[in-house]
Write a protein that holds these residues in place. Structure first.
Motif, short mmCIF file in Angstrom:
data_model
loop_
_atom_site.label_atom_id
_atom_site.label_comp_id
_atom_site.label_asym_id
_atom_site.label_seq_id
_atom_site.Cartn_x
_atom_site.Cartn_y
_atom_site.Cartn_z
N HIS A 176 -3.15 -26.92 -17.90
CA HIS A 176 -2.93 -25.56 -18.40
C HIS A 176 -3.59 -24.53 -17.49
CE1 HIS A 176 -2.42 -27.44 -22.65
NE2 HIS A 176 -1.27 -27.33 -22.03
N LEU A 177 -4.78 -24.84 -17.01
CA LEU A 177 -5.48 -23.92 -16.12
C LEU A 177 -4.72 -23.76 -14.81
CD1 LEU A 177 -7.97 -22.16 -15.90
CD2 LEU A 177 -9.26 -24.17 -15.11
N TYR A 178 -4.20 -24.86 -14.30
CA TYR A 178 -3.41 -24.80 -13.07
C TYR A 178 -2.16 -23.93 -13.29
CZ TYR A 178 0.19 -26.09 -9.74
OH TYR A 178 1.21 -26.04 -8.83
N GLN A 179 -1.47 -24.15 -14.43
CA GLN A 179 -0.27 -23.36 -14.71
C GLN A 179 -0.61 -21.88 -14.84
OE1 GLN A 179 2.57 -24.64 -14.42
NE2 GLN A 179 2.24 -26.83 -14.67
N LEU A 180 -1.76 -21.58 -15.41
CA LEU A 180 -2.19 -20.19 -15.52
C LEU A 180 -2.39 -19.58 -14.14
CD1 LEU A 180 -3.24 -17.68 -16.97
CD2 LEU A 180 -5.45 -18.85 -17.24
N ALA A 190 -8.98 -19.72 -10.56
CA ALA A 190 -9.13 -20.76 -9.52
C ALA A 190 -10.60 -21.13 -9.38
CB ALA A 190 -8.56 -20.26 -8.20
N GLY A 191 -11.48 -20.15 -9.50
CA GLY A 191 -12.91 -20.44 -9.48
C GLY A 191 -13.31 -21.34 -10.64
N ARG A 192 -12.73 -21.11 -11.79
CA ARG A 192 -13.03 -21.97 -12.94
C ARG A 192 -12.48 -23.38 -12.72
NH1 ARG A 192 -12.21 -17.08 -16.33
NH2 ARG A 192 -14.31 -16.54 -17.06
N MET A 193 -11.33 -23.47 -12.08
CA MET A 193 -10.77 -24.79 -11.78
C MET A 193 -11.71 -25.56 -10.86
SD MET A 193 -8.23 -27.05 -11.90
CE MET A 193 -6.60 -26.38 -12.24
N LEU A 194 -12.23 -24.91 -9.84
CA LEU A 194 -13.15 -25.57 -8.90
C LEU A 194 -14.42 -26.01 -9.61
CD1 LEU A 194 -13.90 -26.42 -6.02
CD2 LEU A 194 -14.78 -24.11 -5.66
N ARG A 195 -14.94 -25.14 -10.48
CA ARG A 195 -16.18 -25.46 -11.19
C ARG A 195 -15.98 -26.61 -12.19
NH1 ARG A 195 -17.42 -21.03 -14.95
NH2 ARG A 195 -15.93 -22.23 -16.20
N ASP A 196 -14.91 -26.56 -12.99
CA ASP A 196 -14.75 -27.51 -14.09
C ASP A 196 -14.00 -28.77 -13.69
OD1 ASP A 196 -16.07 -25.63 -15.59
OD2 ASP A 196 -14.26 -24.81 -16.53
N ILE A 251 -4.00 -19.94 -24.11
CA ILE A 251 -4.58 -21.27 -24.25
C ILE A 251 -5.97 -21.30 -23.66
CG2 ILE A 251 -4.39 -23.70 -23.58
CD1 ILE A 251 -1.34 -23.35 -23.55
N GLU A 252 -6.12 -20.77 -22.44
CA GLU A 252 -7.42 -20.79 -21.77
C GLU A 252 -8.42 -19.90 -22.49
OE1 GLU A 252 -10.50 -21.44 -18.99
OE2 GLU A 252 -8.72 -22.59 -19.57
N ARG A 253 -7.96 -18.79 -23.01
CA ARG A 253 -8.88 -17.84 -23.64
C ARG A 253 -9.32 -18.29 -25.03
NH1 ARG A 253 -6.63 -11.86 -23.84
NH2 ARG A 253 -7.19 -11.96 -21.63
N TYR A 254 -8.39 -18.85 -25.80
CA TYR A 254 -8.70 -19.13 -27.20
C TYR A 254 -8.81 -20.61 -27.54
CZ TYR A 254 -7.23 -14.26 -27.54
OH TYR A 254 -7.11 -12.90 -27.35
N PHE A 255 -8.21 -21.48 -26.74
CA PHE A 255 -8.20 -22.91 -27.07
C PHE A 255 -8.57 -23.78 -25.87
CE2 PHE A 255 -4.89 -20.62 -29.44
CZ PHE A 255 -5.45 -20.67 -30.71
N ALA A 298 -8.67 -27.75 -25.93
CA ALA A 298 -7.46 -28.54 -26.15
C ALA A 298 -7.26 -29.52 -25.01
CB ALA A 298 -6.25 -27.63 -26.28
N ALA A 299 -6.52 -30.59 -25.29
CA ALA A 299 -6.21 -31.57 -24.25
C ALA A 299 -5.40 -30.92 -23.14
CB ALA A 299 -5.44 -32.73 -24.87
N ASN A 300 -5.41 -31.53 -21.96
CA ASN A 300 -4.63 -31.08 -20.81
C ASN A 300 -5.09 -29.73 -20.26
OD1 ASN A 300 -2.90 -33.37 -21.00
ND2 ASN A 300 -1.74 -32.32 -22.60
N ARG A 301 -6.38 -29.40 -20.46
CA ARG A 301 -6.84 -28.10 -19.98
C ARG A 301 -6.66 -27.98 -18.46
NH1 ARG A 301 -12.28 -25.90 -18.29
NH2 ARG A 301 -11.86 -23.66 -18.10
#
Length: 602
Positions: free
Chosen positions: A311-315, A332-338, A298-302, A305-308
């Motif tokens: 989804h990122l947290y679950q990843l 986790a770095g991407r979560m902090l940034r986005d 999901i993170e790599r290709y979509f 999409a809603a609820n990113r």
């Protein structure tokens, strides 16, 4: 997407020949005006004209005055009322047409008397009076003139099936649905009807908690249930809801089977929803690595999409659980940034996952795909072959496509497609020698379109598998992982990458690749999902730590937090999923059955 009460139009012909009302010019004029309004889809206006006819000319024994032909006025009136969803009024109109204006002798003045039974049943469906609808349909088949009362048979059997399903009669519903879909080319049966009938079956199976009857029906009729990708796109929402309802009802096998019908449209929302559902099913069954594979895709290709955020947290969470610390840190770095205000950040820190101060650069996102598969020829021979193929009867499909390609006078584009599908049958049958020979002699790739031409390129990966050229295979497969491929091609690339990594001494990376193969298209590529699952289990069983965990199982020395135990539990989870769905009906090999003993051990 709602299928309008699952009502499929049975009698499309409503434009009636004007009855001979020459003895009354006013009546004749109203009849003509009602027909004109109906032809223009002005249903309220048309209904008003028909009501005027009934009011002015239908009060004093119209059968005696005008004969049976006056029944056509009630038929037209009923059609208008149906179009306006006034089901009770429509049923009354069709009843009067049938009962009060019977034909006498050889002159069928009311040419719609028997067809009124058909429409009466259809109106009863609109009113959700399923028993009445079935009785009217049955009466119609008993009384109709087989030459003078033609009707769309596909829609008729679909409607009978829907009525039976709504009454909880799954066997009777399945019998009628099978008649409709197996004769879809001859009747014909509309695509919307096939979806409506299948929707009725899934809903009835869920209501009765009868998962097996649904799975048996799909297994028996899969090829006929699948409609063209472009047509199927319009029903994606229906299938997503049905699969979600099955999952919510605890019918995981049924949910997976229905998710496999959702076409790969390249749409972020649809694809992310399917992958998230697969992640949920895998984690519910103990395979956290499978859940990780779903969220990673999901993170790599979509990523749009809603609820990113979730989804990122679950990843991040699942990456940490399977020991992928570097991947957990990166995302986790991407979560902090986005999502700098996300409440998940506190949970991530609390779990001991490091969040880098400098966030990684945004991941490159492949552009949306514009390569949907074009339709296939509708010729009888090709239809038979494609139904075999979609029904996973690949030997029969291979032979049928060979027959199409060799038929004298076959159009060049049909011959080319038949030859392409022969290569696909060989691949799915695991005949890599045959595939290599067929692909090497294949010409005219460009005429196949983007997706099919790319499949022939991906066949180069299978050639590397055939020759066991593992380093070359790893290079080829790795070069495809950044592409936004449809689920079935993504599954192939991941499986080939897993084989390369396994055979070059990277078992953990191979496990991750195999789990992507198992989840990318909900296991619709059943030969890929099956082989990937088998390889996962064999990698684990070959692991010395896993063998040690098995040896100490149920002993005081057992360490349930040891690496070996966690791997054993993962292998057992995949074994469970194999029997649930990934095996596609294939029994778990005897040497792997022991893994089921360790299911859920904690």
């Amino acid at each position: 997407m709602k299928l309008r009460g699952r009502l499929i139009s049975l009698s499309a012909t409503w434009v009636l020949a004007g009855p001979a009302y020459s003895q009354n010019a006013g009546l004749e004029s109203l009849v003509a005006q009602s027909q004109a309004a109906m032809e223009g889809n002005r249903w309220e206006e048309a209904l008003d004209f028909n009501k005027r006819v009934v009011s002015r000319y239908g009060q004093e024994n119209p059968f005696r005055v005008y004969g049976a032909q006056f029944g056509t006025v009630y038929y037209r009136k009923g059609v208008c009322e149906m179009k306006l969803k006034r089901w009770d009024e429509a049923m009354r109109s069709f009843e009067i047409c049938y009962r009060d204006f019977p034909n006498e002798g050889k002159d069928p003045g009311n040419s719609y008397q028997k067809l009124a039974l058909l429409k009466w049943g259809e109106a009863a469906m609109g009113a959700e009076d399923w028993e009445l609808a079935i009785s009217r349909f049955s009466k119609f088949t008993d009384e109709r003139d087989r030459k003078g009362d033609p009707f769309p048979q596909g829609a008729f059997y679909i409607n009978l099936a829907v009525c039976q399903y709504r009454l909880g009669r799954l066997a009777e519903g399945n019998e009628n649905l099978e008649i409709a879909i197996r004769n879809k080319g001859d009747f014909p049966t509309p695509d919307s009807g096939i979806v409506a009938g299948f929707q009725g079956l899934v809903e009835a199976a869920i209501a009765k908690r009868d998962e097996q009857v649904l799975l048996d029906f799909i297994g028996k009729n899969r090829g006929e249930l699948i409609i063209g990708q472009e047509e199927m796109k319009g029903f994606s929402g229906v299938f997503l809801k049905l699969a979600g309802d099955a999952l919510a009802a605890g019918m995981q096998r049924a949910a997976i089977a229905v998710y496999q019908f959702v076409p790969d449209t390249g749409d972020d929302a649809t694809e992310a929803l399917k992958l998230a559902a697969m992640a949920l099913i895998h984690e519910r069954n103990g395979n956290v690595r499978g859940a990780f594979a779903g969220y990673l895709q999901i993170e790599r290709y979509f990523p749009k999409a809603a609820n990113r955020e979730n989804h990122l947290y679950q990843l991040i969470r699942t990456a940490s659980l399977i020991g992928e610390a570097d991947l957990a840190k990166e995302h986790a770095g991407r979560m902090l940034r986005d999502f700098p205000q996300s409440a998940h950040l506190q949970e991530i820190r609390g779990a001991g996952i490091e969040i880098p101060e400098t966030a990684p650069a945004p991941a490159a996102v492949a552009p949306p795909r514009q390569d949907f598969v074009a339709g296939v020829p509708k010729t009888p021979a090709f239809t038979v072959a494609i139904d075999f193929y979609q029904g996973r009867k690949y030997r029969e499909a291979r032979d049928a496509f060979a027959g199409v390609a060799s038929r004298p006078g076959v159009p060049e584009d049909e011959k080319l497609l038949a030859e392409f599908y022969q290569t696909e049958c060989l691949r799915k049958l695991g005949d890599l020698d045959g595939l290599a020979k067929a692909v090497s002699s294949f010409g005219g790739k460009a005429a196949l379109g983007v997706l099919r031409s790319r499949q022939l390129e991906i066949d180069a990966l299978w050639e590397a598998v055939r020759t066991k050229n593992w380093h070359h295979l790893e290079s080829l497969a790795s070069g495809r992982t950044d592409q936004r491929l449809p689920g079935d091609q993504r599954a192939q690339v991941a499986c080939c990458l897993g084989l390369a990594l396994e055979n070059t001494g990277h078992p953990v990376e191979a496990l991750n690749a195999y789990n992507i193969a198992m989840t990318s298209d909900a296991g619709a590529s059943e030969e890929i999902a099956r082989d990937a699952a088998l390889n996962v289990m064999r990698i684990h069983l070959a692991d010395a730590e896993v063998r040690q965990a098995i040896a100490t199982w149920m002993t005081p020395e057992e360490d349930k937090l040891s690496s070996g135990f966690l791997k054993l539990r993962e292998a057992a989870s995949v074994a469970t999923l194999f029997e649930l769905s990934l095996g596609a009906g294939t029994p778990l090999p005897a040497e792997l059955k022991e893994l089921l003993k360790y299911k859920g051990g904690a």
